[in-house]
Write a protein that holds these residues in place. Structure first.
Motif, PDB file in Angstrom:
ATOM      1  N   UNK A  73      48.643  35.322  59.041  1.00  0.00           N
ATOM      2  CA  UNK A  73      47.390  35.216  59.794  1.00  0.00           C
ATOM      3  C   UNK A  73      47.029  36.502  60.529  1.00  0.00           C
ATOM      4  N   UNK A  74      45.756  36.789  60.529  1.00  0.00           N
ATOM      5  CA  UNK A  74      45.166  37.924  61.236  1.00  0.00           C
ATOM      6  C   UNK A  74      45.633  39.281  60.722  1.00  0.00           C
ATOM      7  N   UNK A  75      46.344  39.288  59.585  1.00  0.00           N
ATOM      8  CA  UNK A  75      46.780  40.548  58.982  1.00  0.00           C
ATOM      9  C   UNK A  75      46.369  40.649  57.516  1.00  0.00           C
ATOM     10  N   UNK A  76      46.241  39.498  56.858  1.00  0.00           N
ATOM     11  CA  UNK A  76      45.937  39.460  55.424  1.00  0.00           C
ATOM     12  C   UNK A  76      44.970  38.309  55.154  1.00  0.00           C
ATOM     13  N   UNK A  77      44.178  38.450  54.115  1.00  0.00           N
ATOM     14  CA  UNK A  77      43.253  37.395  53.698  1.00  0.00           C
ATOM     15  C   UNK A  77      43.314  37.206  52.196  1.00  0.00           C
ATOM     16  N   UNK A  78      43.035  35.999  51.764  1.00  0.00           N
ATOM     17  CA  UNK A  78      42.833  35.742  50.351  1.00  0.00           C
ATOM     18  C   UNK A  78      41.402  36.115  49.988  1.00  0.00           C
ATOM     19  N   UNK A  79      41.235  36.718  48.850  1.00  0.00           N
ATOM     20  CA  UNK A  79      39.916  37.053  48.325  1.00  0.00           C
ATOM     21  C   UNK A  79      39.183  35.753  47.971  1.00  0.00           C
ATOM     22  N   UNK A  80      37.882  35.700  48.201  1.00  0.00           N
ATOM     23  CA  UNK A  80      37.100  34.484  47.932  1.00  0.00           C
ATOM     24  C   UNK A  80      37.186  34.038  46.475  1.00  0.00           C
ATOM     25  N   UNK A  81      37.107  34.976  45.551  1.00  0.00           N
ATOM     26  CA  UNK A  81      37.200  34.612  44.134  1.00  0.00           C
ATOM     27  C   UNK A  81      38.583  34.058  43.800  1.00  0.00           C
ATOM     28  N   UNK A  82      39.619  34.665  44.370  1.00  0.00           N
ATOM     29  CA  UNK A  82      40.992  34.211  44.119  1.00  0.00           C
ATOM     30  C   UNK A  82      41.214  32.815  44.670  1.00  0.00           C
ATOM     31  N   UNK A  83      40.816  32.587  45.920  1.00  0.00           N
ATOM     32  CA  UNK A  83      41.078  31.286  46.545  1.00  0.00           C
ATOM     33  C   UNK A  83      40.282  30.181  45.847  1.00  0.00           C
ATOM     34  N   UNK A  84      39.093  30.500  45.385  1.00  0.00           N
ATOM     35  CA  UNK A  84      38.281  29.494  44.693  1.00  0.00           C
ATOM     36  C   UNK A  84      38.923  29.119  43.360  1.00  0.00           C
ATOM     37  N   UNK A  85      39.401  30.114  42.627  1.00  0.00           N
ATOM     38  CA  UNK A  85      40.055  29.841  41.350  1.00  0.00           C
ATOM     39  C   UNK A  85      41.376  29.116  41.566  1.00  0.00           C
ATOM     40  N   UNK A  86      42.132  29.524  42.592  1.00  0.00           N
ATOM     41  CA  UNK A  86      43.365  28.799  42.928  1.00  0.00           C
ATOM     42  C   UNK A  86      43.064  27.336  43.243  1.00  0.00           C
ATOM     43  N   UNK A  87      41.995  27.093  43.974  1.00  0.00           N
ATOM     44  CA  UNK A  87      41.609  25.724  44.298  1.00  0.00           C
ATOM     45  C   UNK A  87      41.401  24.908  43.025  1.00  0.00           C
ATOM     46  N   UNK A  88      40.647  25.438  42.087  1.00  0.00           N
ATOM     47  CA  UNK A  88      40.373  24.716  40.846  1.00  0.00           C
ATOM     48  C   UNK A  88      41.650  24.472  40.041  1.00  0.00           C
ATOM     49  N   UNK A 125      29.697  24.180  42.636  1.00  0.00           N
ATOM     50  CA  UNK A 125      28.614  24.670  43.470  1.00  0.00           C
ATOM     51  C   UNK A 125      28.530  26.179  43.615  1.00  0.00           C
ATOM     52  N   UNK A 126      29.547  26.881  43.166  1.00  0.00           N
ATOM     53  CA  UNK A 126      29.545  28.352  43.191  1.00  0.00           C
ATOM     54  C   UNK A 126      30.338  28.836  41.985  1.00  0.00           C
ATOM     55  N   UNK A 127      29.868  28.458  40.806  1.00  0.00           N
ATOM     56  CA  UNK A 127      30.626  28.639  39.570  1.00  0.00           C
ATOM     57  C   UNK A 127      30.861  30.093  39.174  1.00  0.00           C
ATOM     58  N   UNK A 128      30.098  31.013  39.737  1.00  0.00           N
ATOM     59  CA  UNK A 128      30.294  32.431  39.406  1.00  0.00           C
ATOM     60  C   UNK A 128      31.332  33.103  40.305  1.00  0.00           C
ATOM     61  N   UNK A 129      31.765  32.424  41.359  1.00  0.00           N
ATOM     62  CA  UNK A 129      32.701  32.988  42.337  1.00  0.00           C
ATOM     63  C   UNK A 129      34.139  32.651  41.934  1.00  0.00           C
ATOM     64  N   UNK A 130      34.614  33.265  40.855  1.00  0.00           N
ATOM     65  CA  UNK A 130      35.958  33.019  40.344  1.00  0.00           C
ATOM     66  C   UNK A 130      36.547  34.295  39.776  1.00  0.00           C
ATOM     67  N   UNK A 131      37.877  34.386  39.864  1.00  0.00           N
ATOM     68  CA  UNK A 131      38.614  35.466  39.214  1.00  0.00           C
ATOM     69  C   UNK A 131      40.003  34.959  38.854  1.00  0.00           C
ATOM     70  N   UNK A 132      40.229  34.769  37.571  1.00  0.00           N
ATOM     71  CA  UNK A 132      41.538  34.321  37.113  1.00  0.00           C
ATOM     72  C   UNK A 132      42.590  35.391  37.383  1.00  0.00           C
ATOM     73  N   UNK A 133      42.261  36.654  37.178  1.00  0.00           N
ATOM     74  CA  UNK A 133      43.253  37.717  37.402  1.00  0.00           C
ATOM     75  C   UNK A 133      43.661  37.795  38.876  1.00  0.00           C
ATOM     76  N   UNK A 134      42.717  37.661  39.798  1.00  0.00           N
ATOM     77  CA  UNK A 134      43.047  37.680  41.229  1.00  0.00           C
ATOM     78  C   UNK A 134      43.856  36.436  41.614  1.00  0.00           C
TER      79      UNK A 134
END
Length: 157
Positions: A41-56, A124-133
């Motif tokens: 926390x407060x030092x690192x973040x997950x990238x939005x595309x990565x976290x969305x793909x991980x969620x799926x 709802x945000x189908x373009x916000x994905x990255x399998x590699x990330x």
């Protein structure tokens, strides 16, 4: 207004790991919420595309897992972008679900093909994905899971 329990966790001391965030009793039923902390926390973040793909991918995996599929209530990202929440029907400790998480994140690392649920109709945000990330983040977290220490299973005091 009372402070919610998750705001009482010392995020300065919090490391990557698997933590029981809360146990709720709903009548005679019990649900356990897990904090799958993938970043410091407060030092690192997950990238939005990565976290969305991980969620799926992880949600699809856990909802199909032979042992846990019928117990999964929810899997999804934390708003702070440092991990995920997994909610299971039943009472569990962190160490109980590490094998499930190892299977799930290995599934992501090894995944080939089309990400489930990624079309304009399904997401709802189908373009916000990255399998590699997502694969890169899964590798990092899988390393944590495969070498998890006792202090990474219980919130710091």
């Amino acid at each position: 207004m009372n402070k919610i329990e998750s705001f009482t966790v010392d995020h300065i001391k919090l490391d990557r790991g698997v933590y029981v965030s809360r146990v709720d009793h709903l009548g005679q039923e019990v649900v356990t919420t897990f904090d799958l902390r993938m970043k410091k926390p407060n030092r690192e973040l997950l990238d939005n595309e990565a976290i969305h793909t991980l969620e799926h991918l992880v949600a699809t995996f856990v909802r199909n897992d032979e042992e846990f599929s019928s117990r999964v209530v929810y899997f999804g990202p934390m708003g702070c972008l440092t991990g995920m929440y997994l909610i299971l029907h039943g009472s569990y400790q962190s160490h109980d679900i590490v094998p499930l998480l190892v299977r799930a994140f290995k599934f992501v690392v090894d995944f080939q093909g089309d990400i489930p649920g990624v079309s304009e109709i399904e997401c709802g945000s189908y373009k916000l994905h990255s399998l590699s990330k997502a694969k890169e983040e899964a590798k990092i977290y899988l390393e944590v899971l495969n070498n998890i220490r006792p202090d990474q299973l219980i919130y710091p005091q």
